[in-house]
Write an enzyme that holds these catalytic residues in place. Structure first.
Site, short mmCIF file in Angstrom:
data_model
loop_
_atom_site.label_atom_id
_atom_site.label_comp_id
_atom_site.label_asym_id
_atom_site.label_seq_id
_atom_site.Cartn_x
_atom_site.Cartn_y
_atom_site.Cartn_z
N GLN A 179 0.53 -0.69 -0.18
CA GLN A 179 -0.33 0.33 -0.26
C GLN A 179 0.26 1.14 0.52
O GLN A 179 0.42 2.19 -0.44
CB GLN A 179 -1.11 -0.09 1.40
N GLU B 18 -15.28 2.96 10.10
CA GLU B 18 -15.53 3.51 10.48
C GLU B 18 -15.26 4.86 9.90
O GLU B 18 -14.35 5.39 9.25
CB GLU B 18 -14.20 3.44 12.35
N TYR C 10 -19.00 -16.20 10.98
CA TYR C 10 -20.04 -16.09 11.76
C TYR C 10 -21.60 -16.34 11.37
O TYR C 10 -21.38 -16.38 9.75
CB TYR C 10 -20.17 -14.59 12.09
N HIS D 158 -0.62 -0.10 5.46
CA HIS D 158 -0.90 0.64 6.26
C HIS D 158 -0.34 1.76 6.52
O HIS D 158 0.10 2.25 8.02
CB HIS D 158 -1.33 0.20 7.68
N TYR E 136 -9.59 5.97 20.09
CA TYR E 136 -9.82 5.01 19.31
C TYR E 136 -10.50 3.38 19.60
O TYR E 136 -11.07 2.70 18.80
CB TYR E 136 -10.12 5.54 18.06
#
Length: 357
Positions: A48, A218, A243, A114, A228
């Protein structure tokens, strides 16, 4: 264009655009031509990384400084360590001159993801820089290593928002977070990978968009000294978690809820990620019904542009806009132009203006 990432409008309507590969171009106001900018430093382009955001000095008309972020190699832990850097240079014609690196994320580490890396000037002409935590951990098992906790470590600038002066020095009025807290640079912490940043003109507050893990993206109002929560809590799950149906509540990191120990997001997306890439608040006259709304780009599921309606600091509604020609496009950047219309950059290399017929 090749993988455009950031854009700033010059006073005459031309667009200064960064490209992830490490080049910068100036595109004419009509979009019909472009020229290369010289003087750009070398960047680390793995993963990235690359040449990322760009912003003009608040006094650009009289002092033509350009600020930009990029992934920079250097000394640190592991092989070929890298981190986010902020440089400024004067734009003279089509050349960057008198370049100085004013900020370097520390510590540099061996990781390709990141970097965060959006810029936002506050009304007092101080500069916010969003910084990812660099993902130096097992993303399928956050408890396996303390490396995941760098976003909570106040001695580093990983997983933080910093606020600096235009020369890179710490800005007066930053929160007091302890004697070891990154030389007074920190504004907030507990961030994962914030790739959108904008000042809400109605309040002067900084807002950011932030990539979650598997879900849990978010939109945050970022306050002085705010924590945060990452990686201790998230409305997303670790990668490869399963899930039932669309309910990920059983695998949310730390149970999901941020309060009372951490700041709750203004809104979040899940159980799948939209991958929010940028953020702006609309103030133009082209779409009067959107005045004061937040607009953000999306790279993942439900790609395109999201519109978020606020009442004060509370989110009252949100929608994925239906925009012709955006099907399958990863929207990297959303910006308001000086003409009041909305401009988009896509990972496929398109510059798109959204206006009314």
């Amino acid at each position: 264009m090749s993988r455009p990432w950031g854009m700033a409008f010059l006073p005459d309507g031309r667009m200064l655009i960064t490209q992830k590969s490490g080049s910068m171009v100036i595109v004419s106001a009509s979009g019909g031509s472009k020229v290369n900018v010289t003087g750009v430093p070398s960047v680390a382009t793995d993963g990235q990384g690359g040449l990322l955001d760009v912003a003009l000095d608040p006094d650009f008309a009289t002092s033509p400084w350009v600020y930009f972020t990029y992934s920079e190699t250097g000394s640190g832990s592991g092989s070929n360590p890298a981190g986010t850097a902020v440089a400024r240079a004067q734009l003279v014609g089509n050349a960057l001159q008198n370049l100085t690196v004013i900020f370097r994320q520390s510590p540099k580490v061996t990781a390709n993801n990141h970097y965060g890396s959006r810029l936002a000037f506050r009304s007092d002409k101080t500069l916010f820089v969003t910084l990812g935590e660099r993902q130096t951990y097992d993303s399928k098992n956050l408890t396996a290593t303390r490396a995941a906790l760098f976003a909570q470590d106040l001695t580093t600038t990983r997983g933080k928002v910093v606020r600096i002066q235009r020369d890179g020095s710490s800005a007066a009025g930053n929160p007091s977070l302890g004697s070891g807290a990154a030389a007074g640079l920190l504004w907030s912490y507990g961030h994962r990978n914030p790739q959108g940043a904008a000042i809400n003109p109605a309040t002067g507050d900084l807002w950011v968009t932030e990539h979650g893990p598997q879900g849990g993206d978010e939109l945050n109002r970022v306050t002085s000294g705010g924590n945060y929560g990452w990686p201790l809590v998230s409305y997303g799950c670790v990668y490869d978690a399963t899930y039932p149906g669309g309910n990920n509540s059983t695998c949310r990191i730390g149970g999901g809820a941020h309060a009372p120990n951490y700041t709750e997001p203004a809104t979040y997306w899940g159980p799948t990620s939209i991958a929010p890439s940028s953020l702006m608040f609309y103030t133009g006259s082209g779409f009067p019904e959107w005045q004061g709304n937040a607009l953000l780009g999306a790279l993942g599921t439900d790609q395109g542009v999201w519109r978020v309606v606020l009442n004060g600091n509370a989110v009252t509604s949100r929608e994925l806009l239906s925009i012709s020609g955006l099907s399958g496009e990863r929207v990297r950047l959303v910006r308001q132009g000086p003409d009041g219309w909305i401009y988009l950059l896509t990972d496929s290399g398109k510059l798109i203006r959204i206006d009314r017929p």
